[in-house]
Scaffold this motif. Sequence first.
Motif, PDB file in Angstrom:
ATOM      1  N   SER A  53      50.308  42.776 -16.207  1.00 54.43           N
ATOM      2  CA  SER A  53      49.189  42.521 -17.114  1.00 54.43           C
ATOM      3  C   SER A  53      48.250  41.533 -16.447  1.00 54.43           C
ATOM      4  O   SER A  53      48.487  41.084 -15.321  1.00 54.43           O
ATOM      5  CB  SER A  53      49.693  41.948 -18.443  1.00 54.43           C
ATOM      6  N   LYS A  54      47.181  41.162 -17.148  1.00 56.96           N
ATOM      7  CA  LYS A  54      46.214  40.246 -16.559  1.00 56.96           C
ATOM      8  C   LYS A  54      46.868  38.926 -16.177  1.00 56.96           C
ATOM      9  O   LYS A  54      46.644  38.397 -15.087  1.00 56.96           O
ATOM     10  CB  LYS A  54      45.061  40.001 -17.533  1.00 56.96           C
ATOM     11  N   ASP A  55      47.705  38.367 -17.078  1.00 55.94           N
ATOM     12  CA  ASP A  55      48.315  37.067 -16.806  1.00 55.94           C
ATOM     13  C   ASP A  55      49.258  37.104 -15.621  1.00 55.94           C
ATOM     14  O   ASP A  55      49.255  36.205 -14.774  1.00 55.94           O
ATOM     15  CB  ASP A  55      49.068  36.558 -18.045  1.00 55.94           C
ATOM     16  N   THR A  56      50.089  38.129 -15.540  1.00 52.49           N
ATOM     17  CA  THR A  56      51.049  38.188 -14.428  1.00 52.49           C
ATOM     18  C   THR A  56      50.348  38.574 -13.127  1.00 52.49           C
ATOM     19  O   THR A  56      50.777  38.158 -12.048  1.00 52.49           O
ATOM     20  CB  THR A  56      52.186  39.165 -14.737  1.00 52.49           C
ATOM     21  N   THR A  57      49.272  39.342 -13.231  1.00 53.72           N
ATOM     22  CA  THR A  57      48.490  39.667 -12.035  1.00 53.72           C
ATOM     23  C   THR A  57      47.854  38.407 -11.449  1.00 53.72           C
ATOM     24  O   THR A  57      47.816  38.227 -10.218  1.00 53.72           O
ATOM     25  CB  THR A  57      47.404  40.701 -12.373  1.00 53.72           C
ATOM     26  N   LEU A  58      47.365  37.528 -12.319  1.00 53.61           N
ATOM     27  CA  LEU A  58      46.779  36.271 -11.851  1.00 53.61           C
ATOM     28  C   LEU A  58      47.834  35.393 -11.174  1.00 53.61           C
ATOM     29  O   LEU A  58      47.572  34.767 -10.146  1.00 53.61           O
ATOM     30  CB  LEU A  58      46.137  35.522 -13.023  1.00 53.61           C
ATOM     31  N   ALA A  91      41.409  28.328  -0.878  1.00 50.97           N
ATOM     32  CA  ALA A  91      40.408  28.075  -1.908  1.00 50.97           C
ATOM     33  C   ALA A  91      41.121  27.675  -3.191  1.00 50.97           C
ATOM     34  O   ALA A  91      42.348  27.819  -3.308  1.00 50.97           O
ATOM     35  CB  ALA A  91      39.560  29.333  -2.128  1.00 50.97           C
ATOM     36  N   PRO A  92      40.393  27.146  -4.177  1.00 57.32           N
ATOM     37  CA  PRO A  92      41.027  26.822  -5.457  1.00 57.32           C
ATOM     38  C   PRO A  92      41.725  28.036  -6.057  1.00 57.32           C
ATOM     39  O   PRO A  92      41.269  29.175  -5.894  1.00 57.32           O
ATOM     40  CB  PRO A  92      39.846  26.371  -6.325  1.00 57.32           C
ATOM     41  N   LEU A  93      42.838  27.786  -6.734  1.00 57.56           N
ATOM     42  CA  LEU A  93      43.557  28.851  -7.425  1.00 57.56           C
ATOM     43  C   LEU A  93      42.871  29.113  -8.755  1.00 57.56           C
ATOM     44  O   LEU A  93      42.778  28.211  -9.602  1.00 57.56           O
ATOM     45  CB  LEU A  93      45.015  28.459  -7.650  1.00 57.56           C
ATOM     46  N   PHE A  94      42.397  30.336  -8.975  1.00 58.78           N
ATOM     47  CA  PHE A  94      41.743  30.684 -10.232  1.00 58.78           C
ATOM     48  C   PHE A  94      42.720  31.475 -11.086  1.00 58.78           C
ATOM     49  O   PHE A  94      43.206  32.531 -10.688  1.00 58.78           O
ATOM     50  CB  PHE A  94      40.477  31.505  -9.987  1.00 58.78           C
ATOM     51  N   LEU A  95      42.999  30.966 -12.292  1.00 54.11           N
ATOM     52  CA  LEU A  95      44.044  31.549 -13.122  1.00 54.11           C
ATOM     53  C   LEU A  95      43.537  32.001 -14.477  1.00 54.11           C
ATOM     54  O   LEU A  95      44.324  32.173 -15.413  1.00 54.11           O
ATOM     55  CB  LEU A  95      45.191  30.543 -13.271  1.00 54.11           C
ATOM     56  N   GLY A  96      42.226  32.238 -14.577  1.00 51.34           N
ATOM     57  CA  GLY A  96      41.690  32.757 -15.823  1.00 51.34           C
ATOM     58  C   GLY A  96      42.066  31.881 -17.001  1.00 51.34           C
ATOM     59  O   GLY A  96      41.939  30.664 -16.951  1.00 51.34           O
ATOM     60  N   ILE A 112      53.629  21.325  -2.083  1.00 51.13           N
ATOM     61  CA  ILE A 112      52.889  21.714  -0.872  1.00 51.13           C
ATOM     62  C   ILE A 112      52.450  20.456  -0.131  1.00 51.13           C
ATOM     63  O   ILE A 112      52.119  19.445  -0.735  1.00 51.13           O
ATOM     64  CB  ILE A 112      51.661  22.569  -1.258  1.00 51.13           C
ATOM     65  N   ASP A 113      52.443  20.529   1.157  1.00 50.62           N
ATOM     66  CA  ASP A 113      51.896  19.448   1.971  1.00 50.62           C
ATOM     67  C   ASP A 113      50.407  19.741   2.173  1.00 50.62           C
ATOM     68  O   ASP A 113      50.001  20.419   3.107  1.00 50.62           O
ATOM     69  CB  ASP A 113      52.619  19.374   3.317  1.00 50.62           C
ATOM     70  N   GLY A 114      49.588  19.248   1.247  1.00 47.87           N
ATOM     71  CA  GLY A 114      48.162  19.524   1.305  1.00 47.87           C
ATOM     72  C   GLY A 114      47.535  19.426  -0.070  1.00 47.87           C
ATOM     73  O   GLY A 114      48.206  19.128  -1.063  1.00 47.87           O
ATOM     74  N   THR A 115      46.246  19.675  -0.140  1.00 49.30           N
ATOM     75  CA  THR A 115      45.492  19.554  -1.382  1.00 49.30           C
ATOM     76  C   THR A 115      45.256  20.922  -2.010  1.00 49.30           C
ATOM     77  O   THR A 115      44.863  21.869  -1.324  1.00 49.30           O
ATOM     78  CB  THR A 115      44.132  18.872  -1.122  1.00 49.30           C
ATOM     79  N   VAL A 116      45.509  21.012  -3.310  1.00 48.34           N
ATOM     80  CA  VAL A 116      45.350  22.269  -4.044  1.00 48.34           C
ATOM     81  C   VAL A 116      44.575  21.978  -5.330  1.00 48.34           C
ATOM     82  O   VAL A 116      44.858  20.993  -6.020  1.00 48.34           O
ATOM     83  CB  VAL A 116      46.709  22.909  -4.399  1.00 48.34           C
ATOM     84  N   VAL A 117      43.632  22.847  -5.647  1.00 47.43           N
ATOM     85  CA  VAL A 117      42.910  22.777  -6.917  1.00 47.43           C
ATOM     86  C   VAL A 117      43.360  23.949  -7.785  1.00 47.43           C
ATOM     87  O   VAL A 117      43.316  25.107  -7.353  1.00 47.43           O
ATOM     88  CB  VAL A 117      41.386  22.825  -6.710  1.00 47.43           C
ATOM     89  N   VAL A 118      43.812  23.639  -9.004  1.00 46.71           N
ATOM     90  CA  VAL A 118      44.230  24.658  -9.969  1.00 46.71           C
ATOM     91  C   VAL A 118      43.165  24.732 -11.046  1.00 46.71           C
ATOM     92  O   VAL A 118      42.871  23.741 -11.722  1.00 46.71           O
ATOM     93  CB  VAL A 118      45.600  24.314 -10.585  1.00 46.71           C
ATOM     94  N   ASP A 119      42.573  25.905 -11.220  1.00 46.12           N
ATOM     95  CA  ASP A 119      41.433  26.038 -12.120  1.00 46.12           C
ATOM     96  C   ASP A 119      41.577  27.309 -12.956  1.00 46.12           C
ATOM     97  O   ASP A 119      42.439  28.150 -12.704  1.00 46.12           O
ATOM     98  CB  ASP A 119      40.139  26.072 -11.302  1.00 46.12           C
TER      99      ASP A 119
END
Length: 425
Positions: A53-58, A91-96, A112-119
Amino acid sequence: MSNTLPPAYTITPPNRPLSGRVSPPGSKSITNRALLLAALADGTSRLTGALKSKDTTLMARALRDMGVVVEEPDATTFLVTSTGRLQAPAAPLFLGNAGTATRFLTAAVATIDGTVVVDGDEDMRLRPIRPLVDALRALGINATSPSGCPPVTIQGKGSFGQGRVEIDASLSSQYVSALLMAAPLGSGPIEVALAGKDIGARGYVDLTLAAMRAFGAEVEDREDGSWLVQPTGYRATDFHVEPDASAATYLWGIEALTGGKIDLGIAAETFSQPDAAAQPVLAQFPNMPAVIDGSQMQDAVPTIAVVAAFNNHPVRFVGIANLRVKETDRIRAVANELNRLRPGLAREEGDDLIVNSDPELMNAAHRNAISRIETYHDHRIAMSFALAGLRMGGVTILDPACTGKTYPDYWQMLSALGVELTPAG
């Protein structure tokens, strides 16, 4: 039925019991847990019975962006291959507006060893995440969320830390689940404890614990409202996802309102998901309880509330404050749309929802009034209010495609049961 859905569907009441065999889709909650745990495990895991579904696809797309191989050999299977460690995405993680994916990954990417943006999208950017961010910071993780909602920026150091962390879970049990699932990647044991006694839908934490243990985690569930997680990591495994209990509530609602019988292929009492508690409540229709505590079956409340519109006596829903921070403010949305069916049918009282049931509505299939139901981009509002159209004429559901978030075949299912759906503008 076309794969491209129209802007709206008008539902014609079938005027007969609806019966048949319907296989609900796989559980969204369990699928997204299993996808993440498989990505945190070293090796290849096969997830069967899963929801696409959309959520699991994201979620799957975000994992691919972090170096995980996610294959889909058929409509209900994921093959997940990982080294057991996520990599920083480009790139930032886009999760709808996927709440599970957003909350779970906010914690997991701290490994993770690094910077992540969750959006997420504009709706997700209104959903609170500060309690989880505060808990991550208490573990020594550099996490920031200026608005208290996504986007969240996490500067990971390759480990989830160790020690004791308290979490305010009064808004959502997903905060607890997020911490628990990341904890086996700590540098030492991690104790996750509730700050206060309130927790939204504790049963979903139990789902999390069961999935974690299936992937090899060692978790001690303590009686004082805390959990001790050992730094074991995860091991790849084959995992079967059970059908979605939240989706099953619509089928139980169909049975209640039409007097039919739907064979789900699984008994209600065998579900491990909290929303299965809706079945014995709906089975009491048209004499459902005068007071219903929805705190442990939150996603089932819109379904029960729509069915309650036709009950023999009014129903008050309590313990549902958390519904205000779901995909939309579901308390307000349900009240608004019930009143669109008939003025005065519902009202809000604090964080309670009162449905002023009217059994005469059961005989309203002949009426010509038009009720255009706003769905607020919320799959559960769309699916729940479609049930009203089984008894009342003129019910039109706007934006039916929003059901793709968790039940892509919902309208096909209704059509297969014999419900006439007319495309509308």
